[in-house]
Design a protein around this motif. Structure first.
Motif, PDB file in Angstrom:
ATOM      1  N   SER A   6       0.849  -1.184   0.000  1.00 10.06           N
ATOM      2  CA  SER A   6       0.000   0.000   0.000  1.00 10.06           C
ATOM      3  C   SER A   6       0.886   1.236   0.000  1.00 10.06           C
ATOM      4  N   PHE A   8       0.780   5.585   0.262  1.00 14.79           N
ATOM      5  CA  PHE A   8      -0.014   6.677   0.816  1.00 14.79           C
ATOM      6  C   PHE A   8       0.661   7.994   0.456  1.00 14.79           C
ATOM      7  N   ILE A  29      -1.771   5.426   9.503  1.00  9.67           N
ATOM      8  CA  ILE A  29      -2.042   4.399   8.500  1.00  9.67           C
ATOM      9  C   ILE A  29      -3.270   3.563   8.831  1.00  9.67           C
ATOM     10  N   ILE A  35      -6.714   9.186   5.459  1.00 10.27           N
ATOM     11  CA  ILE A  35      -5.577   8.631   4.721  1.00 10.27           C
ATOM     12  C   ILE A  35      -6.037   7.602   3.698  1.00 10.27           C
ATOM     13  N   GLU A  36      -7.180   6.962   3.949  1.00 13.89           N
ATOM     14  CA  GLU A  36      -7.688   5.961   3.005  1.00 13.89           C
ATOM     15  C   GLU A  36      -7.964   6.566   1.636  1.00 13.89           C
ATOM     16  N   GLU A  39      -4.752   6.476  -0.360  1.00 16.78           N
ATOM     17  CA  GLU A  39      -4.075   5.179  -0.429  1.00 16.78           C
ATOM     18  C   GLU A  39      -4.216   4.546  -1.809  1.00 16.78           C
ATOM     19  N   LEU A  86       7.297   0.725   7.948  1.00 17.20           N
ATOM     20  CA  LEU A  86       6.779   1.693   6.999  1.00 17.20           C
ATOM     21  C   LEU A  86       7.992   2.381   6.372  1.00 17.20           C
ATOM     22  N   TYR A  88       9.313   5.709   3.705  1.00 15.52           N
ATOM     23  CA  TYR A  88       8.868   6.988   3.171  1.00 15.52           C
ATOM     24  C   TYR A  88       9.809   7.502   2.093  1.00 15.52           C
ATOM     25  N   LEU A 160       4.366   7.305   1.445  1.00 16.36           N
ATOM     26  CA  LEU A 160       4.646   6.229   2.397  1.00 16.36           C
ATOM     27  C   LEU A 160       4.388   4.912   1.683  1.00 16.36           C
ATOM     28  N   LEU A 162       3.970   0.676   2.603  1.00 16.16           N
ATOM     29  CA  LEU A 162       3.851  -0.365   3.623  1.00 16.16           C
ATOM     30  C   LEU A 162       3.542  -1.686   2.931  1.00 16.16           C
TER      31      LEU A 162
END
Length: 164
Positions: A6, A8, A29, A35-36, A39, A86, A88, A160, A162
């Motif tokens: 995922s 972000f 997250i 944040i969704e 994403e 995570l 970045y 980001l 993940l």
């Protein structure tokens, strides 16, 4: 469930806040609905895309340039979520990566697809059972990823990553 990737998009200000307080990353997250909307979930296609971009099967082997970093790069941030912490990218890094990614169109990526080669290298998620039908899965997710990077660059956003 398997390992999904995922991405972000985040503002530079939010990114600086996370770097100052990495423990807040999990809250951002996993708990913030806002944040969704930012994403991109490329599901389990991450390793296949990485391989088609870089030609490298070993995810621990560094790749030249920014291409491999698009899917498996970035700077570690905070705790391990099962498949690593995570990660970045600064806005400038997102732009550098996108400048290389945009040179590889979805059609170009599709032309690199060879089910036998992916199977031979045990590329996740199909491992040794890649079929021609799996090409669209990788190419579609790559197209989403390419457009996502483009949007982040236009908005001067960091990113980001993940894998969980």
């Amino acid at each position: 469930m398997g390992m999904i990737a995922s991405f972000f998009r985040v503002t530079p200000k939010a990114l600086q806040g996370l770097k100052s307080n990495p423990d807040e990353a999990a809250d951002l997250i996993f708990e913030m609905e806002e944040i969704e909307e930012l994403e991109l979930d490329i599901d389990k296609s991450w390793h296949g895309i990485y391989f088609l971009l870089s030609g490298v099967a070993d995810i621990d082997q560094p790749t030249g340039g920014h291409i491999g970093r698009a899917v498996l790069g970035g700077h570690e941030l905070g705790e391990d979520y099962g498949y690593g912490p995570l990660r970045y990218f600064e806005p400038s890094e997102v732009a550098e990566i996108y400048n290389e990614l945009k040179e590889i169109s979805p059609d170009e990526l599709a032309s690199r697809f060879d089910r036998e080669t992916l199977s031979e290298h045990g590329i996740y998620p199909m491992n040794k059972k890649w079929t021609e039908e799996d090409k669209d899965y990788l190419v579609d997710n790559y197209d989403f990823l390419l457009r996502y990077y483009e949007t982040a660059v236009k908005n001067n956003e960091g990113m980001l990553l993940l894998i969980q």
